[in-house]
Design an enzyme around this catalytic site. Structure first.
Site, PDB file in Angstrom:
ATOM      1  N   SER A  70     -12.323   3.409  -5.063  1.00  0.00           N
ATOM      2  CA  SER A  70     -12.327   4.466  -6.077  1.00  0.00           C
ATOM      3  C   SER A  70     -13.582   4.279  -6.915  1.00  0.00           C
ATOM      4  O   SER A  70     -14.128   3.164  -6.978  1.00  0.00           O
ATOM      5  CB  SER A  70     -11.091   4.318  -6.975  1.00  0.00           C
ATOM      6  OG  SER A  70     -11.270   5.014  -8.199  1.00  0.00           O
TER       7      SER A  70
ATOM      8  N   TYR B 215      -4.723  -0.295 -12.037  1.00  0.00           N
ATOM      9  CA  TYR B 215      -5.424   0.448 -10.968  1.00  0.00           C
ATOM     10  C   TYR B 215      -6.895   0.021 -10.885  1.00  0.00           C
ATOM     11  O   TYR B 215      -7.419  -0.268  -9.796  1.00  0.00           O
ATOM     12  CB  TYR B 215      -5.318   1.946 -11.271  1.00  0.00           C
ATOM     13  CG  TYR B 215      -5.869   2.852 -10.193  1.00  0.00           C
ATOM     14  CD1 TYR B 215      -5.081   3.246  -9.105  1.00  0.00           C
ATOM     15  CD2 TYR B 215      -7.181   3.341 -10.256  1.00  0.00           C
ATOM     16  CE1 TYR B 215      -5.576   4.090  -8.126  1.00  0.00           C
ATOM     17  CE2 TYR B 215      -7.683   4.188  -9.281  1.00  0.00           C
ATOM     18  CZ  TYR B 215      -6.874   4.562  -8.216  1.00  0.00           C
ATOM     19  OH  TYR B 215      -7.377   5.405  -7.242  1.00  0.00           O
TER      20      TYR B 215
HETATM   21  P1  NAD Z   1      -1.546  10.485  -2.510  1.00  0.00           P
HETATM   22  O1  NAD Z   1      -0.527  10.150  -3.528  1.00  0.00           O
HETATM   23  O2  NAD Z   1      -1.557  11.837  -1.903  1.00  0.00           O
HETATM   24  O3  NAD Z   1      -1.545   9.421  -1.323  1.00  0.00           O
HETATM   25  C1  NAD Z   1      -1.119   8.113  -1.446  1.00  0.00           C
HETATM   26  C2  NAD Z   1      -0.504   7.713  -0.123  1.00  0.00           C
HETATM   27  O4  NAD Z   1      -0.080   6.344  -0.200  1.00  0.00           O
HETATM   28  C3  NAD Z   1       0.725   8.562   0.216  1.00  0.00           C
HETATM   29  O5  NAD Z   1       0.630   9.011   1.543  1.00  0.00           O
HETATM   30  C4  NAD Z   1       1.884   7.573   0.078  1.00  0.00           C
HETATM   31  O6  NAD Z   1       2.935   7.830   0.968  1.00  0.00           O
HETATM   32  C5  NAD Z   1       1.185   6.272   0.436  1.00  0.00           C
HETATM   33  N1  NAD Z   1       1.960   5.125  -0.024  1.00  0.00           N
HETATM   34  C6  NAD Z   1       2.518   4.911  -1.244  1.00  0.00           C
HETATM   35  N2  NAD Z   1       3.203   3.747  -1.240  1.00  0.00           N
HETATM   36  C7  NAD Z   1       3.076   3.226   0.007  1.00  0.00           C
HETATM   37  C8  NAD Z   1       3.547   2.055   0.637  1.00  0.00           C
HETATM   38  N3  NAD Z   1       4.302   1.161  -0.038  1.00  0.00           N
HETATM   39  N4  NAD Z   1       3.246   1.856   1.940  1.00  0.00           N
HETATM   40  C9  NAD Z   1       2.500   2.742   2.638  1.00  0.00           C
HETATM   41  N5  NAD Z   1       2.008   3.855   2.081  1.00  0.00           N
HETATM   42  C10 NAD Z   1       2.289   4.100   0.785  1.00  0.00           C
HETATM   43  O7  NAD Z   1      -2.950  10.192  -3.229  1.00  0.00           O
HETATM   44  P2  NAD Z   1      -4.435  10.183  -2.654  1.00  0.00           P
HETATM   45  O8  NAD Z   1      -5.283  10.727  -3.736  1.00  0.00           O
HETATM   46  O9  NAD Z   1      -4.505  10.784  -1.322  1.00  0.00           O
HETATM   47  O10 NAD Z   1      -4.707   8.607  -2.583  1.00  0.00           O
HETATM   48  C11 NAD Z   1      -5.143   7.960  -1.406  1.00  0.00           C
HETATM   49  C12 NAD Z   1      -6.068   6.811  -1.783  1.00  0.00           C
HETATM   50  O11 NAD Z   1      -7.248   7.338  -2.387  1.00  0.00           O
HETATM   51  C13 NAD Z   1      -5.478   5.824  -2.795  1.00  0.00           C
HETATM   52  O12 NAD Z   1      -5.847   4.508  -2.437  1.00  0.00           O
HETATM   53  C14 NAD Z   1      -6.151   6.222  -4.094  1.00  0.00           C
HETATM   54  O13 NAD Z   1      -6.237   5.149  -4.990  1.00  0.00           O
HETATM   55  C15 NAD Z   1      -7.514   6.651  -3.584  1.00  0.00           C
HETATM   56  N6  NAD Z   1      -8.257   7.507  -4.508  1.00  0.00           N
HETATM   57  C16 NAD Z   1      -7.855   8.762  -4.791  1.00  0.00           C
HETATM   58  C17 NAD Z   1      -8.614   9.541  -5.676  1.00  0.00           C
HETATM   59  C18 NAD Z   1      -8.256  10.947  -6.028  1.00  0.00           C
HETATM   60  O14 NAD Z   1      -8.933  11.537  -6.882  1.00  0.00           O
HETATM   61  N7  NAD Z   1      -7.279  11.569  -5.416  1.00  0.00           N
HETATM   62  C19 NAD Z   1      -9.756   9.008  -6.273  1.00  0.00           C
HETATM   63  C20 NAD Z   1     -10.124   7.699  -5.961  1.00  0.00           C
HETATM   64  C21 NAD Z   1      -9.375   6.960  -5.081  1.00  0.00           C
END
Ligand code: NAD
Length: 275
Positions: free
Chosen positions: A160, A173
């Site tokens: 991130s 986080y």
């Molecule tokens: P999201 O909530 O759509 O996806 C998160 C995923 O993690 C989901 O599919 C969920 O089922 C899975 N998950 C949760 N607990 C779990 C577990 N115990 N075992 C296996 N899977 C599990 O959110 P996202 O934005 O798609 O996030 C995906 C990644 O991207 C994360 O690591 C997040 O930190 C990172 N990220 C997202 C953003 C953003 O702006 N959306 C920015 C920076 C980083």
């Protein structure tokens, strides 16, 4: 008469014959990455935690398009379940070439109100979970004969912008993502002699369920856009395209880097106009 120009051979898909595992692929970035890797020719294991239905739907979509995919449930913060997840991927596809360690959660609170259980939950999934997935993937890569050309295995950790930008109210986080950065670089250093590449993607603000409060209303979106020099929120597909490239042999000489996919969010936009 001039000879007719010979037709160029069709371009080989970026990830043809590669076998990939994407964690947390039932929503958001993970779902787009799994779909993108499949479109680039990879066989894809679509990991889900609690939501099987969207993962099964994606698998059906990939198969209908002629691709190879399987939906696999597992909690990636659990050591035994991660080992089982990698084993099942290898059994399904005959090996593993690419891991995208994507699963992550937020449990936000000002530090005075942050419970130990919320600290532990975020560290257990966002950092320890990625470590477990990397370790099991590396064990699987080692069990396979090296390829003639290209990496023996490629890992993309989902970090991130908060591996770099401190984030008040989100200490669990930000600490986890800072840890992902150093874990990724250390594994890249350790594994390069074995031709395993380890990199990360640092998304900025991407339109997914995890951060809906940041873009779900026009006012919130306007506030958010002040932090993004490029002037738009990111879409999961922006990250998916970067992941497909980073995982592929096109990035064969790239290891130990974080690729920021953030519309310039990490460029200190507050300093525009002399701060
Ligand atoms: P999201 O909530 O759509 O996806 C998160 C995923 O993690 C989901 O599919 C969920 O089922 C899975 N998950 C949760 N607990 C779990 C577990 N115990 N075992 C296996 N899977 C599990 O959110 P996202 O934005 O798609 O996030 C995906 C990644 O991207 C994360 O690591 C997040 O930190 C990172 N990220 C997202 C953003 C953003 O702006 N959306 C920015 C920076 C980083």
């Amino acid at each position: 008469m001039a000879a007719a120009p010979s037709e160029a051979p069709p371009a080989r898909p970026l990830l043809a014959s590669r076998r990939a595992l994407v964690t947390g692929a039932s929503s958001g970035i993970g779902l787009a990455v799994a779909r993108g890797l499949a479109a680039a020719g990879a066989a894809v294991a679509v990991n889900y935690h609690s939501q099987a239905a969207p993962a099964e739907k994606l698998v059906a979509e990939i198969r209908a398009a002629g691709g190879q995919a399987v939906a696999l449930g597992a909690d990636v913060s659990d050591e035994g379940e991660v080992a089982g997840l990698v084993d099942r991927t290898v059994a399904e596809f005959g090996g593993l070439d690419v891991l995208v360690a994507n699963s992550g959660i937020q449990k936000d609170a000002p530090v005075g109100q942050m419970s130990l259980s919320d600290w532990n939950a975020v560290l257990s999934l966002n950092l320890t979970g990625q470590f477990l997935c990397c370790r099991e993937a590396i064990r699987a890569f080692r069990a396979q004969p090296p390829r003639e050309r290209g990496a023996r295995g490629s890992i993309v950790c989902m970090s991130s912008v908060h591996e770099l930008i401190p984030w008040a109210g989100h200490v669990n986080y930000a600490a986890a993502k800072g840890g992902v950065r150093m874990m990724m670089q250390t594994l890249a250093q350790e594994m390069a002699p074995e031709r395993v590449r380890v990199n990360a993607i640092a998304p900025g603000a991407i339109r997914t369920p995890i951060n809906k409060e940041a873009w779900g209303t026009p006012e919130a979106l306007e506030r958010l856009l002040k932090l993004i020099p490029y002037g738009r929120i990111g879409e999961p597909e922006d990250v998916a395209r970067a992941a497909a490239w980073l995982a592929s042999d096109e990035a064969d000489y790239v290891t130990g880097v974080t690729l920021f996919v953030d519309g310039g969010m990490a460029l200190y936009p507050g300093f525009v106009g002399n701060g």
